[in-house]
Structure formats: structure tokens, C-alpha cells
Design a protein around this motif. Structure first.
Motif, short mmCIF file in Angstrom:
data_model
loop_
_atom_site.label_atom_id
_atom_site.label_comp_id
_atom_site.label_asym_id
_atom_site.label_seq_id
_atom_site.Cartn_x
_atom_site.Cartn_y
_atom_site.Cartn_z
N ASN A 189 0.82 -1.21 0.00
CA ASN A 189 0.00 0.00 0.00
C ASN A 189 0.85 1.26 0.00
O ASN A 189 0.56 2.23 -0.70
CB ASN A 189 -0.90 0.01 1.24
N TYR A 240 1.51 7.57 -6.19
CA TYR A 240 0.45 8.54 -6.48
C TYR A 240 0.89 9.95 -6.08
O TYR A 240 0.75 10.90 -6.86
CB TYR A 240 -0.82 8.16 -5.72
N ASP A 252 -7.86 -0.79 1.73
CA ASP A 252 -7.72 -0.84 0.27
C ASP A 252 -6.99 0.41 -0.20
O ASP A 252 -7.36 1.54 0.15
CB ASP A 252 -9.09 -0.92 -0.40
N LYS A 253 -5.95 0.21 -1.00
CA LYS A 253 -5.11 1.34 -1.42
C LYS A 253 -5.91 2.38 -2.20
O LYS A 253 -5.64 3.59 -2.12
CB LYS A 253 -3.92 0.85 -2.23
N GLU A 254 -6.92 1.93 -2.95
CA GLU A 254 -7.73 2.87 -3.73
C GLU A 254 -8.46 3.86 -2.83
O GLU A 254 -8.63 5.04 -3.18
CB GLU A 254 -8.74 2.10 -4.60
N ASP A 255 -8.89 3.39 -1.65
CA ASP A 255 -9.59 4.28 -0.72
C ASP A 255 -8.63 5.28 -0.09
O ASP A 255 -9.00 6.44 0.15
CB ASP A 255 -10.27 3.45 0.37
N ILE A 266 -5.87 6.47 -1.50
CA ILE A 266 -5.55 7.44 -2.54
C ILE A 266 -6.70 8.41 -2.74
O ILE A 266 -6.51 9.62 -2.91
CB ILE A 266 -5.17 6.71 -3.84
N ALA A 267 -7.93 7.90 -2.72
CA ALA A 267 -9.10 8.78 -2.88
C ALA A 267 -9.18 9.80 -1.75
O ALA A 267 -9.54 10.97 -1.98
CB ALA A 267 -10.38 7.93 -2.94
#
Length: 426
Positions: free
Chosen positions: A301, A308, A412-415, A417-418
């Protein structure tokens, strides 16, 4: 089981533990007791005289804590360990065995802010003097050595910037000076780096961080590598000279390659008293069982988040050794091939105000003074953990006014980053 040596994940679950002989309980019980009954007067005398191993009083040792100690020693490749109340307590107990009033120890400038404060101010009352060296300039450690030098202290992965320290190079300086190398391995954990394999003589941890891993229990630990000869040159009388409180025993002679761990227990913990609660030991043991799984997720992560941030227009720079462009990437490949850790910093183009603003806008990241939690954490070091330093010292320690520190969790890495995207956009 065969004669093969257990792997890291197996040790994380099993080292030091057996089913309880009385009840058959598979999980290590919490021995929530202050003291233990002796078999008879001779048994009691042998325990107090260090002629036998066993339990006397939980301030000195406890069966739950003993499992934790054996497990961390196994994971680090040490001969023995001692669990204490916090990482700071571990540092005090270690240095009490090594330093007399007027003695010096060399420390890397890139350290956790609390350690910088402890070394600079609190240790003065003991007459212990710190001399600072630059971990990016190995020769600065050599220049800092004097006849009063008794130890060198570094972090394997430095807090807050996540920079990687060249352990082997500094261990060479320590060997030449005839002093032990102490490595704080908190941010790496033995899953990523085992400092003893690279020349460390003593390893310390804040168990509160990645080893416990859940932000619920304070603890610290000291691991003895068993590699240092404490009798050489008479530098370390706590270990080499007869101990009057134990009928003239010389700890080095009696206990050999785990003498330092014994000294920390029977001279440090016994008298200073920073005992670890058996309940906290149980909680940390439970956390260690999933250490390999968590650390890999933390690292994966962290790399994704660092990549990013490196491409975001509001970000001036990212300090993460896992990035190929980072100045510490080669050291990360050498010492931590599984991953460069989960703690790193980045600088914002808006400076101090932008850093303070960002932490207030993040929603998934928790703004608090800790690292190594399953949850992702954020802090602005210049206004908090390193606020006691002047601006020049903040910059040298990797905590300049524009710096934000992240401790990446296992979400979750997407969360993650968001959340950063909305906060930076705001």
C-alpha cells in the motif's frame, strides 16, 4: 516436526509458545498475577541468587511476557530478549547497563522526535551525553568517537522520513571503536530487516507499533544478539565486574552470550521498574501472529500511495525508499528487499500552512501521534512530534516545516488514494 529450521511466518505464530500444561489452552494464557509461589526455601534462594531460572515477581518476569520475549528473540535472530513497558523504557534500560555519569553515546540525527528529546534532555540528568552523527555521512560516526564513547544508536528505517540506514557500515565503525551497535528496528520489524544479520549487537523496538500492530497496547523490547564481549577493556563494569547484589557474580562469565539480556532484567528492570503488563504482552503476541501478512500489505500500500503522491501537482517531493528515484532506494534493495516500510514523508508546495491544512481535511487517515497501526495515520511533525526542535534541527531530522508523515495501513489502497485526492484538492 523435521529438523528443518522454521520459517519466519511459522516462528511468528509458534515461537516461545506451547499448550498450557495445566489446562491445555492453545493460546498463551494471561498470567495476571503479581507474584509466584516457591517450591521451598532452597528454591526461593536459588531464584533470588540467579542460580536457577523461574518466576519471582511480575516486575522482573512473567510467563506471558516470557513467550513474547522468546518469540521476538527468535524473529530477530537474538539469544534472548526482555520486554518492558514502552520503547522509551527499552532505551533507558539498555543505556543504564552501558553508561556511567560522564559517558557518551553516538546517535544518528535521523531519529524519532521523542528519542531526540529523550537523548538531548532527559538523559542529561543521568550524566549521559549524546553526540550526534549524520547517517548519510558514515565518517561522521568515526569522527564522533572519543575515549568516553560507550555505544552507537541508530534506527534501521528512520522516523519520520523512512530513510534506510547503512547498518553494516556503521557496525564497522562500532567494531573499530570497541562499542556495541544498538539498532531501533521499530519501523522495519524483523519481517523487513534483521539488524543482527548486519552487525547489530542490541536491537530495540517499540512493540506498540508494527509488532503489536493494532494501536491498542504499549510495550517495548530489548533483544540481545549475543555477539559482544562485555569483558573487553573494562568499559562495561555492570556486566564484567562482580555484582554485590548477587554475591559477586560476573554476569558476562556466568551467562555468556545472553549476559546483556540478563543484566537488563536483573539490574535494569528490577530496579527501574518499567514492567510490561501481562495483558499487553498477550495483546502484542496476538498481533505478532499476523506480522508477515500485515507488513507485506503495509509495504504494498505504501508504495502505491507514494507513487500517487509523486505525481501530484501539489506535492513538492516524496521521501520513500521504495521509489526507484529515491536516494535510499539502493539501501532499501540491500536491507529490505520485501519492501521499504510503511512510514514515509512528503513535502507540500504550500509549506507549513499547507501541511497543517492537509491533516485536518483527511477523513480516512487518522490524525494522531503513532505509527504501525492497521489504520492509516497522518501527522505534521514540525507542529507536533518534532516541535521542540529549532527549524535547522527539524530539517536535519527529516521533519521540515513543509513535511507530512504518513503511516500507511492495511485498508484498500484505492480508498487511501481517494482520501488524499479529496484533501489535496480541497
Amino acid at each position: 516436526m523435521s529438523d528443518r529450521l522454521p520459517g519466519f511466518s511459522t516462528l511468528a505464530v509458534h515461537a516461545g509458545a506451547q499448550p498450557d500444561p495445566t489446562t491445555g489452552a492453545r493460546a498463551t494464557p494471561i498470567y495476571q498475577t503479581t507474584s509466584f509461589v516457591f517450591n521451598d526455601a532452597d528454591h526461593a534462594a536459588s531464584l533470588f541468587g540467579l542460580q536457577a531460572f523461574g518466576n519471582i515477581y511480575t516486575r522482573i518476569g512473567n510467563p506471558t511476557n516470557a513467550v513474547l520475549e522468546e518469540r521476538v528473540a527468535a524473529l530477530e535472530g537474538g539469544t534472548a530478549a526482555l520486554a518492558v513497558a514502552s520503547g522509551h523504557a527499552a532505551q533507558v534500560v539498555v543505556l543504564q547497563q552501558l553508561l556511567q555519569p560522564g559517558d557518551e553515546f553516538i546517535a544518528a540525527r535521523k531519529l524519532y522526535g521523542g528519542s531526540i528529546n529523550q537523548f538531548t534532555h532527559a538523559f542529561k540528568s543521568f550524566g549521559w551525553n549524546v553526540v550526534w552523527a549524520d547517517p548519510d555521512d558514515i565518517a561522521s560516526f568515526e569522527r564522533a568517537v572519543t575515549p568516553r564513547t560507550k555505544a552507537i544508536f541508530i534506527e534501521s528505517i528512520a522516523n519520520p522520513a523512512g530513510s534506510i540506514t547503512d547498518i553494516e557500515a556503521i557496525s564497522t565503525v562500532a567494531r573499530k571503536a570497541g562499542v556495541p551497535l544498538i539498532v531501533d528496528n521499530t519501523l522495519a520489524s524483523p519481517y523487513l530487516i534483521r539488524p543482527i544479520d548486519h552487525g547489530a549487537d542490541i536491537v530495540v523496538h517499540s512493540l506498540t507499533k508494527f509488532l503489536g500492530g493494532h494501536g491498542n497496547s504499549l510495550g517495548g523490547i530489548i533483544v540481545d544478539a549475543g555477539t559482544f564481549d562485555w569483558s573487553t577493556g573494562g568499559k562495561y563494569p555492570m556486566l564484567s565486574e562482580p555484582r554485590p547484589e548477587y554475591h559477586g557474580i560476573r554476569l558476562q562469565e556466568t551467562f555468556g552470550n545472553f549476559a546483556f539480556a540478563i543484566a537488563c532484567r536483573v539490574l535494569g528492570l528490577r530496579d527501574l521498574g518499567p514492567a510490561l503488563s501481562p495483558f499487553n504482552a498477550f495483546m502484542i503476541l496476538t498481533g505478532i501472529e499476523t506480522l508477515p501478512l500485515r507488513m507485506q500489505k503495509h509495504c504494498d500500500n505504501a508504495k502505491a500511495v507514494a507513487e500517487y503522491l509523486a505525481g501530484h501537482p501539489a506535492v513538492a517531493s516524496v521521501n520513500y525508499a521504495g521509489l526507484p528515484s529515491d536516494k535510499y532506494n539502493q539501501l532499501a534493495r540491500k536491507y529490505a528487499p520485501r519492501g521499504a516500510g510503511a512510514v514515509f514523508t512528503f513535502s507540500l508546495k504550500g509549506g507549513y500552512d499547507a501541511g497543517v491544512s492537509l491533516v485536518s481535511k483527511l477523513q480516512l487517515f487518522s490524525h494522531l501521534a503513532n505509527v504501525g497501526d492497521t489504520r492509516s495515520l497522518v501527522i505534521h511533525p514540525a507542529s507536533t512530534t518534532h516541535s521542540q526542535l529549532d527549524d535547522a534541527a527539524k530539517i536535519k531530522s527529516g521533519a521540515g516545516p513543509d513535511v507530512v508523515r504518513l503511516s500507511i495501513g492495511i485498508e484498500d489502497k484505492e480508498d487511501l488514494i481517494a482520501d488524499l485526492e479529496q484533501a489535496l484538492g480541497a
